[in-house]
Design an enzyme around this catalytic site. Structure first.
Site, PDB file in Angstrom:
ATOM      1  N   ARG A 127      62.142  47.107  54.231  1.00  0.00           N
ATOM      2  CA  ARG A 127      61.035  46.542  54.690  1.00  0.00           C
ATOM      3  C   ARG A 127      61.405  45.622  55.439  1.00  0.00           C
ATOM      4  NH1 ARG A 127      59.291  50.959  50.692  1.00  0.00           N
ATOM      5  NH2 ARG A 127      58.459  52.160  51.605  1.00  0.00           N
ATOM      6  N   GLY A 151      57.053  55.398  58.300  1.00  0.00           N
ATOM      7  CA  GLY A 151      55.852  55.450  58.663  1.00  0.00           C
ATOM      8  C   GLY A 151      54.720  55.287  59.035  1.00  0.00           C
ATOM      9  N   SER A 177      55.426  51.254  59.824  1.00  0.00           N
ATOM     10  CA  SER A 177      56.412  50.746  61.053  1.00  0.00           C
ATOM     11  C   SER A 177      55.888  51.682  62.168  1.00  0.00           C
ATOM     12  CB  SER A 177      57.893  52.761  60.265  1.00  0.00           C
ATOM     13  OG  SER A 177      58.320  51.936  59.468  1.00  0.00           O
ATOM     14  N   THR A 213      58.511  60.717  57.237  1.00  0.00           N
ATOM     15  CA  THR A 213      57.481  60.089  55.832  1.00  0.00           C
ATOM     16  C   THR A 213      57.429  60.970  54.541  1.00  0.00           C
ATOM     17  OG1 THR A 213      55.866  58.832  54.402  1.00  0.00           O
ATOM     18  CG2 THR A 213      55.359  59.958  56.076  1.00  0.00           C
ATOM     19  N   ARG A 252      50.759  57.136  47.081  1.00  0.00           N
ATOM     20  CA  ARG A 252      49.863  56.334  46.486  1.00  0.00           C
ATOM     21  C   ARG A 252      47.987  56.431  47.696  1.00  0.00           C
ATOM     22  NH1 ARG A 252      53.112  51.753  48.375  1.00  0.00           N
ATOM     23  NH2 ARG A 252      54.830  53.447  48.452  1.00  0.00           N
ATOM     24  N   GLU A 263      50.212  59.614  42.615  1.00  0.00           N
ATOM     25  CA  GLU A 263      49.996  58.311  41.998  1.00  0.00           C
ATOM     26  C   GLU A 263      48.984  57.379  42.374  1.00  0.00           C
ATOM     27  OE1 GLU A 263      53.523  55.588  42.959  1.00  0.00           O
ATOM     28  OE2 GLU A 263      53.988  57.259  45.024  1.00  0.00           O
ATOM     29  N   ARG A 276      52.367  66.128  27.218  1.00  0.00           N
ATOM     30  CA  ARG A 276      53.888  65.345  28.136  1.00  0.00           C
ATOM     31  C   ARG A 276      53.340  65.163  29.039  1.00  0.00           C
ATOM     32  NH1 ARG A 276      54.463  65.950  23.102  1.00  0.00           N
ATOM     33  NH2 ARG A 276      56.330  66.953  22.175  1.00  0.00           N
ATOM     34  N   ARG A 284      62.442  61.999  47.408  1.00  0.00           N
ATOM     35  CA  ARG A 284      62.350  61.065  48.487  1.00  0.00           C
ATOM     36  C   ARG A 284      63.501  61.732  49.037  1.00  0.00           C
ATOM     37  NH1 ARG A 284      59.880  55.727  48.517  1.00  0.00           N
ATOM     38  NH2 ARG A 284      61.358  55.244  49.260  1.00  0.00           N
TER      39      ARG A 284
END
Ligand code: ADP
Length: 319
Positions: A72, A102, A105, A125, A171, A222, A243, A252
């Site tokens: 990055r 992704g 980029s 990605t 995300r 997430e 749980r 990944r």
């Protein structure tokens, strides 16, 4: 065009290597020279650039990650950084660049194109969140990793009659959660694109329990929130033994699936084909099983959209 460059950038994805291999071999097949830019835009600014031969990309088609490394690079978000990158490309006689990565980029590739340096974006990605393609390189592999985990967790969920919350990556895009939830038979799928009412989720779990259901799998992207927090809330409200498993970075890595290797090979080769035809400022993709390309600037102005019919189906199948 006689000499092109290739780099991988942003989050790594299984199949990036297969895409690099395709770019290199297709270009050499058509008598072009190919230079690898190492560590994404950071390496571009630093001039970490070397010529790649046919053999440089041998024995990588089955490997996850990226042989060109990824990084990055905040500096590349500035005009000065971008101009430094272009200077390096010119210094090495590189006339066009293939960027595998992704959406971040792609933004970099768009900026280079706006400065007059032709780039082709190749979607790499695991998130499947790039506009202009039905699938991104790495998504299928990540999905299969998640399914494998869900199947294993389900064995324990069944044996111990527990509720499991499984947090997966995503995300902003719920594709991994949706596809994995559907393929893994999850009772509930929580994705950023749909605002689920937690009370409804709890009511559903209770209805299932009243019907005699002894275990449940809930897949959470997430981006919706912490799986741990969801787990706590569910246990508090239902009193079911709950749980949580946060799958994290295992999603990944790993050897790319056959689907990702084939997709990467086709898209990498198509990127070179465009450059052979003198076309820059494009991004490649696959739509309805046809290879396509779009103007990169125009494509980035659109948003990737989730398949809402599939989301509705997941609800119908997990009543
Ligand atoms: P991904 O490509 O996986 O979405 P990032 O969002 O981290 O990953 O982006 C990778 C890199 O692309 C960044 O570190 C930066 O160098 C470059 N990049 C991201 N956004 C921009 C932008 N708006 N302008 C120029 N370069 C950018």
């Amino acid at each position: 065009m006689k000499r092109i460059g290739v780099l991988t950038s942003g989050g790594d994805a299984p199949g990036m290597n297969a895409a690099v291999r395709a770019v290199v071999r297709k270009a050499i097949f058509h008598n072009m020279e190919v230079y690898g830019i190492y560590r994404g835009y950071a390496g571009l600014i630093d001039g970490d650039i070397k010529e790649l031969e046919v053999g440089s990309v041998g024995d990588i088609i089955h490997r996850g990650g990226t042989m060109l490394y990824s990084a990055r690079c905040e500096e590349f978000k500035t005009i000065e950084g971008q101009l430094k990158g272009i200077e390096q490309l010119k210094k090495h006689g590189i006339e066009a660049l293939v960027v595998i990565g992704g959406d971040g980029s792609y933004q970099g590739a768009k900026k280079l194109t706006e400065h007059g340096f032709p780039c082709i974006g190749v979607p790499g990605t695991i998130d499947n969140d790039i506009p202009g393609t039905d699938f991104t390189i790495g998504f299928d592999t990540a999905l299969n990793t998640v399914i494998d985990a869900i199947d294993k967790i389900r064995d324990t969920a069944t044996s111990h009659e527990r509720t499991y919350v499984i947090e997966v990556m995503g995300r902003h895009a719920g594709d991994i959660a949706l596809w994995a939830g559907l393929a893994g038979g999850a009772e509930t799928i929580l994705i950023p694109e749909a605002k689920d009412d937690m009370n409804e989720v709890i009511a559903r779990l209770k209805r299932g329990s009243d019907r005699g259901k002894k275990h449940s799998i809930i897949v959470v992207a997430e981006g919706v929130g912490s799986g741990v927090e969801f787990g706590k809330k569910i246990q508090e409200e239902t009193k079911f033994e709950t749980r949580v498993s946060v799958l994290g970075h295992i999603q990944r890595g790993g050897s790319p699936t056959a689907f990702d290797r084939v997709l990467a090979s086709r898209l990498g080769a198509r990127a070179v084909e465009l450059l052979l035809n003198g076309k820059g400022g494009r991004c490649v993709g696959i739509q309805s099983n046809e290879l396509v390309d779009h103007d990169i600037i125009e494509a980035l102005s659109r948003k990737h959209s989730l398949d809402h019919k599939m989301y509705d189906l997941s609800k119908e199948l997990s009543i």
